[in-house]
Design a protein around this motif. Structure first.
Motif, PDB file in Angstrom:
ATOM      1  N   THR A   1       0.717  -1.226  -0.136  1.00  0.00           N
ATOM      2  CA  THR A   1       0.031  -0.021  -0.020  1.00  0.00           C
ATOM      3  C   THR A   1       0.989   1.070  -0.042  1.00  0.00           C
ATOM      4  O   THR A   1       1.834   1.155   0.711  1.00  0.00           O
ATOM      5  N   VAL A   2       0.513   2.275  -1.041  1.00  0.00           N
ATOM      6  CA  VAL A   2       1.316   3.575  -0.747  1.00  0.00           C
ATOM      7  C   VAL A   2       0.306   4.224  -0.557  1.00  0.00           C
ATOM      8  O   VAL A   2      -1.009   4.777  -0.861  1.00  0.00           O
ATOM      9  N   THR A   3       0.752   5.502   0.540  1.00  0.00           N
ATOM     10  CA  THR A   3      -0.116   6.462   0.965  1.00  0.00           C
ATOM     11  C   THR A   3       0.550   7.708   0.539  1.00  0.00           C
ATOM     12  O   THR A   3       1.809   7.816   0.859  1.00  0.00           O
ATOM     13  N   GLY A   4      -0.140   8.772   0.239  1.00  0.00           N
ATOM     14  CA  GLY A   4       0.624   9.827  -0.375  1.00  0.00           C
ATOM     15  C   GLY A   4      -0.570  11.006  -0.339  1.00  0.00           C
ATOM     16  O   GLY A   4      -1.791  11.108  -0.285  1.00  0.00           O
ATOM     17  N   LYS A   5       0.172  11.953  -1.282  1.00  0.00           N
ATOM     18  CA  LYS A   5      -0.628  12.913  -1.709  1.00  0.00           C
ATOM     19  C   LYS A   5      -0.586  12.800  -3.506  1.00  0.00           C
ATOM     20  O   LYS A   5       0.271  12.528  -4.103  1.00  0.00           O
ATOM     21  N   GLN A   6      -1.898  13.228  -3.910  1.00  0.00           N
ATOM     22  CA  GLN A   6      -2.329  12.826  -5.266  1.00  0.00           C
ATOM     23  C   GLN A   6      -2.513  14.347  -6.019  1.00  0.00           C
ATOM     24  O   GLN A   6      -2.972  15.432  -5.446  1.00  0.00           O
ATOM     25  N   TYR A   7      -1.852  14.057  -7.066  1.00  0.00           N
ATOM     26  CA  TYR A   7      -1.871  15.439  -8.034  1.00  0.00           C
ATOM     27  C   TYR A   7      -2.212  14.860  -9.388  1.00  0.00           C
ATOM     28  O   TYR A   7      -1.885  13.859  -9.894  1.00  0.00           O
ATOM     29  N   SER A   8      -2.978  15.733 -10.351  1.00  0.00           N
ATOM     30  CA  SER A   8      -3.529  15.437 -11.455  1.00  0.00           C
ATOM     31  C   SER A   8      -2.800  16.323 -12.483  1.00  0.00           C
ATOM     32  O   SER A   8      -2.616  17.513 -12.509  1.00  0.00           O
TER      33      SER A   8
ATOM     34  N   PHE B   1      -3.463  12.241 -16.269  1.00  0.00           N
ATOM     35  CA  PHE B   1      -2.842  11.253 -15.157  1.00  0.00           C
ATOM     36  C   PHE B   1      -2.761  11.701 -14.042  1.00  0.00           C
ATOM     37  O   PHE B   1      -2.440  12.984 -13.828  1.00  0.00           O
ATOM     38  N   HIS B   2      -2.537  10.763 -13.070  1.00  0.00           N
ATOM     39  CA  HIS B   2      -2.540  11.091 -11.500  1.00  0.00           C
ATOM     40  C   HIS B   2      -1.071  10.945 -10.920  1.00  0.00           C
ATOM     41  O   HIS B   2      -0.581   9.520 -11.176  1.00  0.00           O
ATOM     42  N   TYR B   3      -0.612  11.501 -10.511  1.00  0.00           N
ATOM     43  CA  TYR B   3       0.531  11.208  -9.576  1.00  0.00           C
ATOM     44  C   TYR B   3       0.266  10.950  -8.140  1.00  0.00           C
ATOM     45  O   TYR B   3      -0.314  11.925  -7.610  1.00  0.00           O
ATOM     46  N   LEU B   4       0.523   9.864  -7.460  1.00  0.00           N
ATOM     47  CA  LEU B   4       0.481   9.754  -6.145  1.00  0.00           C
ATOM     48  C   LEU B   4       1.825   9.692  -5.638  1.00  0.00           C
ATOM     49  O   LEU B   4       2.408   8.713  -5.955  1.00  0.00           O
TER      50      LEU B   4
ATOM     51  N   LYS C   1      -4.445  10.124   0.434  1.00  0.00           N
ATOM     52  CA  LYS C   1      -4.771   9.087  -0.660  1.00  0.00           C
ATOM     53  C   LYS C   1      -3.857   7.960  -0.430  1.00  0.00           C
ATOM     54  O   LYS C   1      -2.846   7.802   0.018  1.00  0.00           O
ATOM     55  N   THR C   2      -4.616   6.678  -0.615  1.00  0.00           N
ATOM     56  CA  THR C   2      -3.905   5.264  -0.771  1.00  0.00           C
ATOM     57  C   THR C   2      -4.195   4.840  -2.297  1.00  0.00           C
ATOM     58  O   THR C   2      -5.111   4.970  -2.967  1.00  0.00           O
ATOM     59  N   PHE C   3      -3.095   3.834  -2.348  1.00  0.00           N
ATOM     60  CA  PHE C   3      -3.075   3.059  -3.664  1.00  0.00           C
ATOM     61  C   PHE C   3      -2.887   1.737  -3.198  1.00  0.00           C
ATOM     62  O   PHE C   3      -1.735   1.453  -2.635  1.00  0.00           O
ATOM     63  N   GLU C   4      -3.593   0.592  -3.412  1.00  0.00           N
ATOM     64  CA  GLU C   4      -3.355  -0.672  -3.213  1.00  0.00           C
ATOM     65  C   GLU C   4      -2.261  -1.219  -4.629  1.00  0.00           C
ATOM     66  O   GLU C   4      -2.984  -1.324  -5.517  1.00  0.00           O
ATOM     67  N   ILE C   5      -1.263  -1.678  -4.309  1.00  0.00           N
ATOM     68  CA  ILE C   5      -0.573  -2.342  -5.522  1.00  0.00           C
ATOM     69  C   ILE C   5      -0.465  -3.840  -5.154  1.00  0.00           C
ATOM     70  O   ILE C   5      -0.184  -4.376  -4.461  1.00  0.00           O
ATOM     71  N   PRO C   6      -1.210  -4.288  -6.274  1.00  0.00           N
ATOM     72  CA  PRO C   6      -1.614  -5.605  -6.279  1.00  0.00           C
ATOM     73  C   PRO C   6      -0.278  -6.532  -6.396  1.00  0.00           C
ATOM     74  O   PRO C   6       0.630  -6.222  -7.240  1.00  0.00           O
ATOM     75  N   ALA C   7      -0.182  -7.792  -5.700  1.00  0.00           N
ATOM     76  CA  ALA C   7       0.826  -8.613  -6.017  1.00  0.00           C
ATOM     77  C   ALA C   7       0.621  -8.939  -7.603  1.00  0.00           C
ATOM     78  O   ALA C   7      -0.313  -9.050  -7.944  1.00  0.00           O
TER      79      ALA C   7
ATOM     80  N   GLU D   1      -2.123  -3.187 -16.645  1.00  0.00           N
ATOM     81  CA  GLU D   1      -3.030  -2.353 -15.906  1.00  0.00           C
ATOM     82  C   GLU D   1      -2.512  -0.935 -16.323  1.00  0.00           C
ATOM     83  O   GLU D   1      -1.520  -0.861 -16.961  1.00  0.00           O
ATOM     84  N   ASN D   2      -3.306   0.003 -16.042  1.00  0.00           N
ATOM     85  CA  ASN D   2      -3.071   1.176 -16.072  1.00  0.00           C
ATOM     86  C   ASN D   2      -2.224   2.265 -15.237  1.00  0.00           C
ATOM     87  O   ASN D   2      -2.600   3.492 -14.941  1.00  0.00           O
ATOM     88  N   TYR D   3      -1.408   1.707 -14.643  1.00  0.00           N
ATOM     89  CA  TYR D   3      -0.368   2.380 -13.572  1.00  0.00           C
ATOM     90  C   TYR D   3       0.928   1.958 -13.686  1.00  0.00           C
ATOM     91  O   TYR D   3       1.254   0.806 -14.316  1.00  0.00           O
TER      92      TYR D   3
END
Length: 138
Positions: free
Chosen positions: A12-19, A61-64, A72-78, A115-117
């Motif tokens: 999991t990555v927690t951070g700030k999101q920018y578009s 596109f979004h930068y986290l 914001k959080t993003f779950e990075i799947p295995a 995937e699109n990230y």
């Protein structure tokens, strides 16, 4: 082949999101690079950034950017990732490194982007970026 296929565990990555908008000409590319300079914390040593394309608006596109005070959080799947390490001298070079990583996969008959990230681990002191792209067998 400048990348290696690696299996990464979920995280999991927690951070700030920018578009940001994809640059469509050299002038807007400069604007995007200027914005990246403002949002990437170059004084923190190594940071993780997730770059995600908006499915509804492919021009955005979004930068986290990982940050302890992010909301914001993003779950990075295995899964399997094409991982490549590239050097950079300017912030704009980081975007170029990501683009080059995509281009290598797109010309490979064995793997396709799944995937699109993408994940960018940016090491500012050593001017290295490790780009990890989620892939599957082609």
């Amino acid at each position: 082949m400048a990348y290696e296929i690696k299996h990464l565990d979920s995280s999991t990555v927690t951070g700030k999101q920018y578009s940001l908008e994809f640059p469509i000409n050299p002038e807007s590319a400069d604007d995007t690079a200027d914005l990246q300079k403002k949002i990437l914390p170059t004084d923190e040593g190594v940071i993780r950034a997730i770059v995600k394309i908006d499915k509804k608006d492919s021009d955005t596109f979004h930068y986290l950017v990982s940050s302890t005070d992010g909301d914001k959080t993003f779950e990075i799947p295995a899964g399997d990732y094409a991982v490549s390490e590239r050097s950079f001298h300017t912030i704009s070079d980081i975007t170029g490194a990501i683009s080059a990583s995509y281009a290598e996969i797109e010309t490979d008959n064995d793997y396709v982007i799944s995937e699109n990230y993408n994940i960018s681990d940016i090491d500012f002191p050593n001017q290295l970026v490790v780009v990890s792209l989620p892939v599957k067998k082609g």
